[in-house]
Enzyme design. Sequence first.
Site, mmCIF file in Angstrom:
data_model
loop_
_atom_site.group_PDB
_atom_site.id
_atom_site.type_symbol
_atom_site.label_atom_id
_atom_site.label_comp_id
_atom_site.label_asym_id
_atom_site.label_seq_id
_atom_site.Cartn_x
_atom_site.Cartn_y
_atom_site.Cartn_z
ATOM 1 C CE1 TYR A 19 -3.727 -2.451 0.344
ATOM 2 C CE2 TYR A 19 -2.367 -3.422 2.090
ATOM 3 C CZ TYR A 19 -3.436 -3.495 1.214
ATOM 4 O OH TYR A 19 -4.219 -4.623 1.200
ATOM 5 C CG ASP A 20 1.786 3.054 -3.328
ATOM 6 O OD1 ASP A 20 2.752 2.388 -2.898
ATOM 7 O OD2 ASP A 20 1.307 2.941 -4.477
ATOM 8 C CB THR A 21 -2.696 6.117 0.013
ATOM 9 O OG1 THR A 21 -2.094 6.744 -1.125
ATOM 10 C CG2 THR A 21 -3.449 7.163 0.823
ATOM 11 N NE ARG B 33 -1.529 11.951 -0.499
ATOM 12 C CZ ARG B 33 -2.216 12.367 -1.529
ATOM 13 N NH1 ARG B 33 -2.501 11.552 -2.526
ATOM 14 N NH2 ARG B 33 -2.619 13.618 -1.589
ATOM 15 N NE ARG C 21 0.816 0.010 -4.765
ATOM 16 C CZ ARG C 21 1.689 -0.879 -4.283
ATOM 17 N NH1 ARG C 21 1.478 -2.175 -4.444
ATOM 18 N NH2 ARG C 21 2.773 -0.469 -3.648
#
Lengths: 335, 335
Positions: free
Chosen positions: A20-22, A54, A258
């Site tokens: 996961y990015d966020t 993020r 993501r």
Amino acid sequence: MASPRKLSTPQDYADLLSRYDTWLFDCDGVIWSGDEVIDGASKAVDFLRGHGKRVIFVTNNAARSRPMLKKKFDRLGIAATEDEILSSAYAAAVYLKNVLKFPADRKVFVMGMEGIEAELDTVGIQRCGGTHPEDNKFLPANDYSSLVEEDAIDPAVGAVLCGFDMHLNYAKLCKAYRYLTREGAQGPVLAGKTGGGCHFILTNDDKVVPAMGQLWPGSGSLATPLIDSTKREPIVVGKPHAPMLETVKSLYNIDESRSIFVGDNLHTDILFAQDGKMDSLLVLTGVTKEEDCETEAIWPSFIMDNISNIVAAETGPSRIGAVGVDGTIGIHASL
Amino acid sequence: MASPRKLSTPQDYADLLSRYDTWLFDCDGVIWSGDEVIDGASKAVDFLRGHGKRVIFVTNNAARSRPMLKKKFDRLGIAATEDEILSSAYAAAVYLKNVLKFPADRKVFVMGMEGIEAELDTVGIQRCGGTHPEDNKFLPANDYSSLVEEDAIDPAVGAVLCGFDMHLNYAKLCKAYRYLTREGAQGPVLAGKTGGGCHFILTNDDKVVPAMGQLWPGSGSLATPLIDSTKREPIVVGKPHAPMLETVKSLYNIDESRSIFVGDNLHTDILFAQDGKMDSLLVLTGVTKEEDCETEAIWPSFIMDNISNIVAAETGPSRIGAVGVDGTIGIHASL
């Protein structure tokens, strides 16, 4: 029904981290508990940022503006900018502006406190009611005749926005009732006109709210006199309802596949993510216990004892899928 | 579904007159409409009295005491003694005293106005809250810490009684919430003890109330924040609920088979009679229209345009059963 996947090894955490990015966070029960920071939460947020993630904080708090909430983050040592904080008060203002396209020449009648007013001001929506001294005084029953007068209500009002209000009184309810039941109140809210349509918005429908070490009636309870008397259903902005996610999308350019929502409450946070088709991580530092997951139809993608555990992630090469202790992968993650 | 029996001839009225000894009347929509007497109502009441009938007025009004209501009867020229007037405020006091056997050394926290307080005083029940100046002022949010203190609530309180309250405010809701959720709050209310059980009583659950030519949120709407936040169901005293009839029975020695309830509202008055297995007469001078009866599962025994029609009754020898225009007799009357 089997239990959801509990993450408990450095490998589990590393898989989660890579996937996961966020990272969207609920606050109470995840980052803090009342006025106390949850052990390790600050380090976990820093760790995520250090890995280029993020971070966005999504709270149903409807009493405070983002600058007021930011002070709480500062006081508890959690790194956050105002832009990373999304409260139901701000979300309601953004929802009115971006989603409902509320006309600039109409006004919102506020049944709430300074936080809501500040957020309406931020997005440039006109308002009345709220903390205005005329609406925040003891009005004796024999002075109510003033409320019946035509000029007691503002024809420019095109929405009633209810949130948490420690200054709620019967006169405010009567005014809001008049706006919500006037002729054409359920019709469109038009620019360049007065009267007619009037939106009915509720920041969040939490029935109780923790305050000063007690529980008190919350926003979702305070709006019920209007729901019952007008027979209208409000648009509820806060988790677990869809407008909060619509607001997230209108504010932040996120790739939902993501992104993961981290929360402590099955009925608000995890349901919110589930309804929004977003993966979720239940942490056990708040209201939901692990065994609650066995009896509910709400299903977190993953469970973790405490968000602080994430710092134990092995930081080897990232792999596909976060694998739980039973070898299965998260339900949304597996789609 | 066929329409209920509409009475329209002098013979119909005479049959009705002969069948019932006790005539229980709703007020608004039957005797008066807001502040205007309904044409002929005064003569109808006098006519019934002249024929030896007992007359009782049963109103959901929770704002006024019986002496206050008596003044309205006087002003509108309707003959009535205080003893013949049963309001939901008085009924709540009687219900607490006679049915719930509320201990003399415990107190009722009132979320309501003078009328409720006067009726509690009449039956000798101690009270707090209500119109007390401490509970009827503007309390700034930063002064709420006083509400958290232990001495902010009275341990002698053993019931929260909610009615119509034009001075409702958030602080009152918080106090009521504390009483209703304290430890053991759903247990018995004992004499000689403090804390523990706390009854939750609502005078009436009318969602709106007519006032000063407008509609405003009513008692039934004002209690919903407490119902939602405490997850407790109150005992509702007023029509159409059973406690009002239990109170009628505890106050008046009536023969139910020779009693009829006269009302204008299918959902309160006629349902009240139906649930209480009492015959009912719907008059069309209020909220319900004749055609409403065709689509509802609530069934008045008889329908009449206006209570004033009763004075056209033929006063020949009385006969058994009130016969409608279609030759059927009233459903309960026929049992």
